[in-house]
Design an enzyme around this catalytic site. Sequence first.
Site, PDB file in Angstrom:
ATOM      1  N   TYR A  92      42.236  93.542   7.482  1.00 47.67           N
ATOM      2  CA  TYR A  92      40.784  93.790   7.534  1.00 47.67           C
ATOM      3  C   TYR A  92      40.148  93.531   6.174  1.00 47.67           C
ATOM      4  O   TYR A  92      39.031  93.032   6.079  1.00 47.67           O
ATOM      5  CB  TYR A  92      40.505  95.229   8.018  1.00 47.67           C
ATOM      6  CG  TYR A  92      40.787  95.415   9.497  1.00 47.67           C
ATOM      7  CD1 TYR A  92      41.897  94.827  10.094  1.00 47.67           C
ATOM      8  CD2 TYR A  92      39.973  96.174  10.311  1.00 47.67           C
ATOM      9  CE1 TYR A  92      42.187  94.983  11.442  1.00 47.67           C
ATOM     10  CE2 TYR A  92      40.244  96.333  11.671  1.00 47.67           C
ATOM     11  CZ  TYR A  92      41.363  95.736  12.219  1.00 47.67           C
ATOM     12  OH  TYR A  92      41.636  95.891  13.563  1.00 47.67           O
ATOM     13  N   HIS A 130      36.800  90.271  16.600  1.00 51.60           N
ATOM     14  CA  HIS A 130      35.625  91.050  17.021  1.00 51.60           C
ATOM     15  C   HIS A 130      34.368  90.553  16.307  1.00 51.60           C
ATOM     16  O   HIS A 130      33.596  91.335  15.731  1.00 51.60           O
ATOM     17  CB  HIS A 130      35.849  92.548  16.773  1.00 51.60           C
ATOM     18  CG  HIS A 130      36.956  93.126  17.615  1.00 51.60           C
ATOM     19  ND1 HIS A 130      36.721  93.901  18.722  1.00 51.60           N
ATOM     20  CD2 HIS A 130      38.298  93.002  17.531  1.00 51.60           C
ATOM     21  CE1 HIS A 130      37.876  94.251  19.265  1.00 51.60           C
ATOM     22  NE2 HIS A 130      38.850  93.715  18.558  1.00 51.60           N
TER      23      HIS A 130
END
Length: 301
Positions: A290, A26
């Site tokens: 992440y 993303h």
Amino acid sequence: MDELAKTTIDRIEKVFDVPAGYRRAHARGKSYRAHFTATGSANHLTKATHFQEGESEAVVRFSHFSPDPKWTDAMSPVKGMAVQFLLPNGKVTNIVGVTSPIFFAKTPEIFSEMLGVVKSFKKGKPSFKELVGLLADYPESGAMLTNIWKMQAPSSFATGQYYAIHAFYFINEEGQRQPIKYLWQPEEVDTLSPLDAISLSSGTFERDIEERVAKGPVKFRLDVILGQPEDPTDDPTKEWPQDREKLTLGTLTIIEAAEEAEEVVFDPTLVTDGIECSEDRILNFRHHAYQISHDRRTLET
Ligand code: HEM
């Protein structure tokens, strides 16, 4: 988990062209300031403060799923909507959604292995030959992998339905646990026609959302789907039956750009009192992935 997360991020960097300083997934997106108005309709199910009737501040980041920001908007049919709620106690909690109700891998090991198999993602999609190989090796991934070929993107970040995919548990004052799944509903659902998709220039989605927010707030409704005891809470490749009861938790009103939120790590496991992560191994793995992505991208800038 941490070692596997490092290997997985290394593989993403190998399969995709990820420029320095960008998220490892993303990569291209746009961030906004928002507020969330809760209905209080789930008070009996969760003690989470932002879901009690009232208002809280939030930031939102819309994104195209590709780890390569040079991919055009149409090459990334899956869009993301990550929301961070700012709680009265100074802490934060996140809901991270995409425009697909399911994920294609059941476990982190399978996800990582699949990345090892796919070599041609630089062109936007796996080759047909690789896809057939993946379908044979990972039958439970079939639903989403076949969907990638026919998946239609929303016509705008503002017209997508965003699913958080994994199950979570709501915990009430009595300590009772209710499995739930989150779903962000736009004011109007609209998909991009394949013809329009071809002519889209890169950054159309970002320009579109900027124009919409300049004209007035963009809104999303937050619903929860209530799971029944037989609904799987550990498998992101499976959707729950369509007839499950839904509750509307509130409305997100997106007001203005918030460039600083580009730095935020929208870790989906960051929950708060009244919410717990499920046993879904992909969900819990994302915490590590992440963090590693964040560490690498901030070191590079
Ligand atoms: C093994 C599974 C997964 C891995 C390894 C993974 C990896 C990543 C990474 C590395 C990032 C960038 C983090 C950062 O630097 O801040 C990211 C962002 C994101 N992921 Fe995942 N992901 C996985 C599954 C999912 C799933 C199931 C969803 C569906 C809800 C999802 C939705 C998103 C979204 C929306 C973002 C962008 C968040 C933002 O705007 O900062 N991911 N993912």
